[in-house]
Design an enzyme around this catalytic site. Sequence first.
Site, PDB file in Angstrom:
ATOM      1  N   LYS A  74      -0.651  13.054 -19.213  1.00 45.94           N
ATOM      2  CA  LYS A  74       0.146  13.136 -17.991  1.00 45.94           C
ATOM      3  C   LYS A  74       0.497  14.598 -17.667  1.00 45.94           C
ATOM      4  O   LYS A  74       0.699  15.419 -18.574  1.00 45.94           O
ATOM      5  CB  LYS A  74       1.417  12.308 -18.188  1.00 45.94           C
ATOM      6  CG  LYS A  74       2.367  12.245 -17.007  1.00 45.94           C
ATOM      7  CD  LYS A  74       3.585  11.398 -17.394  1.00 45.94           C
ATOM      8  CE  LYS A  74       4.649  11.373 -16.311  1.00 45.94           C
ATOM      9  NZ  LYS A  74       5.827  10.585 -16.709  1.00 45.94           N
ATOM     10  N   SER A 151       7.318   7.425 -13.718  1.00 43.74           N
ATOM     11  CA  SER A 151       6.454   8.456 -13.183  1.00 43.74           C
ATOM     12  C   SER A 151       5.105   8.560 -13.891  1.00 43.74           C
ATOM     13  O   SER A 151       4.289   9.415 -13.539  1.00 43.74           O
ATOM     14  CB  SER A 151       7.179   9.808 -13.273  1.00 43.74           C
ATOM     15  OG  SER A 151       7.480  10.124 -14.626  1.00 43.74           O
ATOM     16  N   SER A 175      10.104   5.813 -17.384  1.00 47.74           N
ATOM     17  CA  SER A 175       8.788   6.171 -16.852  1.00 47.74           C
ATOM     18  C   SER A 175       7.597   5.773 -17.708  1.00 47.74           C
ATOM     19  O   SER A 175       6.449   5.914 -17.275  1.00 47.74           O
ATOM     20  CB  SER A 175       8.724   7.677 -16.570  1.00 47.74           C
ATOM     21  OG  SER A 175       9.556   8.001 -15.492  1.00 47.74           O
TER      22      SER A 175
END
Length: 478
Positions: A74, A151, A175
């Site tokens: 990520k 996220s 997230s």
Amino acid sequence: MDDLFANHDALGVAQLIKARKLGARELLDGTLAKLRTLNASLNAITDLYDGELLEKSVAAAGDGPFRGVPFVVKQLMADCAGTPTTLGSRFFARAPVAAADSAAIAAMRRAGLVIVGRTNTSEFGLAPTTEPTFRGATINPWRKDLSPGGSSGGSAAIVAARGLPMAHATDGGGSIRIPAALCGLFGLKPSRGRVSLAPMGETLAGAGAQHCVSISVRDSAALLDVISGGEPGDPYRAPPAGSFLAATARPPGRLRVAFQLKPAGGDVLDRSLVAAVEQTAKLLDELGHHVAEATPDYDAVASGAALGTIMAANTWTNIQIRANGRVPGPDDLEPVTRATAEQGRTILAHDYIRAVQVFHRTGRQLGAFFERHDVLLSPTVARPSLPLGVVRMDGSVESFQEEVAPMVAFTSVCNAAGVPAMSVPLAWTDDDVPIGGLPIGLQFVGRFGAEETLYSLAAELERARPWRNQRPARGGLA
């Protein structure tokens, strides 16, 4: 290659390579081709490695349990040598490439993972969706009008589509668990201090964590075995633990499971979510656990406000640290990010300290609850799906917060308290409702340091209600 990750998890694929039933280069080339195809529809990967960067990644992979398995990281809370970390923001689009891996990423490479790219995230990870202006919205492979959550939505979307068996994810308020829930995956947020964030600062006063989303429980456990442990000088350290992978192979014993049908101080849930909790409670009872309705006693409003204060202060500070004197221009930040940073700029020291103290008080209140219960069950998200465009970063902070509230109603307290929590894909929306056939994640929370208990329970649930064959139509390209 098309069905490899539908039928094998990361440990299984590594075993095929070790037994020479699958070539590592064949796997890599086939996976990259599939990722490019999927990404054309999902917009989940921001950077896909090739050339010298890819070859360096191949060479850096050690001879560990995931030897030869492709992996993506990520664009938040972790650095990969040779690539910039953009935080999902146009402002950091031209950030210098990282000179070295973060500690956890280095451990992942030693375990044999071949990092092949970076995944999409909301700007600075502020939103529980993945629709940044900088890189555009990521699509949920279950339905193209839905968000995969955030996220860590880029990572979750690509795993849900079976482009990879697992992917890096981070969690500052939900997230990891939110996208796992909305994409039908397993996702566990570790205890505070279980995984070092070195050399970065401790994100959100210790509320931030990193790990992965995955198809199987054992992949998640094996990866946590690899990356757990502290670095010299870390400010937080979770209690010592045994092998998390070994925990998946032993029964959890008779656990005292509490369940809640609405958030602390919150509203009644959608009937599909209530049914999912009740069905899961019944399953746990059938498996021999003691199950009873109970809700921890803590101030949800104060806990949420404290996280907001700490998040705003961190947003402002991180911009200052990473920008090296640059000032964001009018189009460099999304409106909610800019407003959050401005709020952070005005937060006084005593307000920040009070917010940290709320974290500590909440942790002690949950600690008392877990003296009476081993596990707390709830929905992961207080809504059954998230359409694209609902959580907006281009409007007012007030409207943003209103839409965020149901997304983090069950998850954010775990970050404030530092306790481990996992989302498990055990339920599905009814086929006769408008959003029928979508995954519902169930959250299980444990006491501080109790990841082994959660993994043992998760493996038991995975055997009782396997989910691997539940996947989006046409591999996420529908």
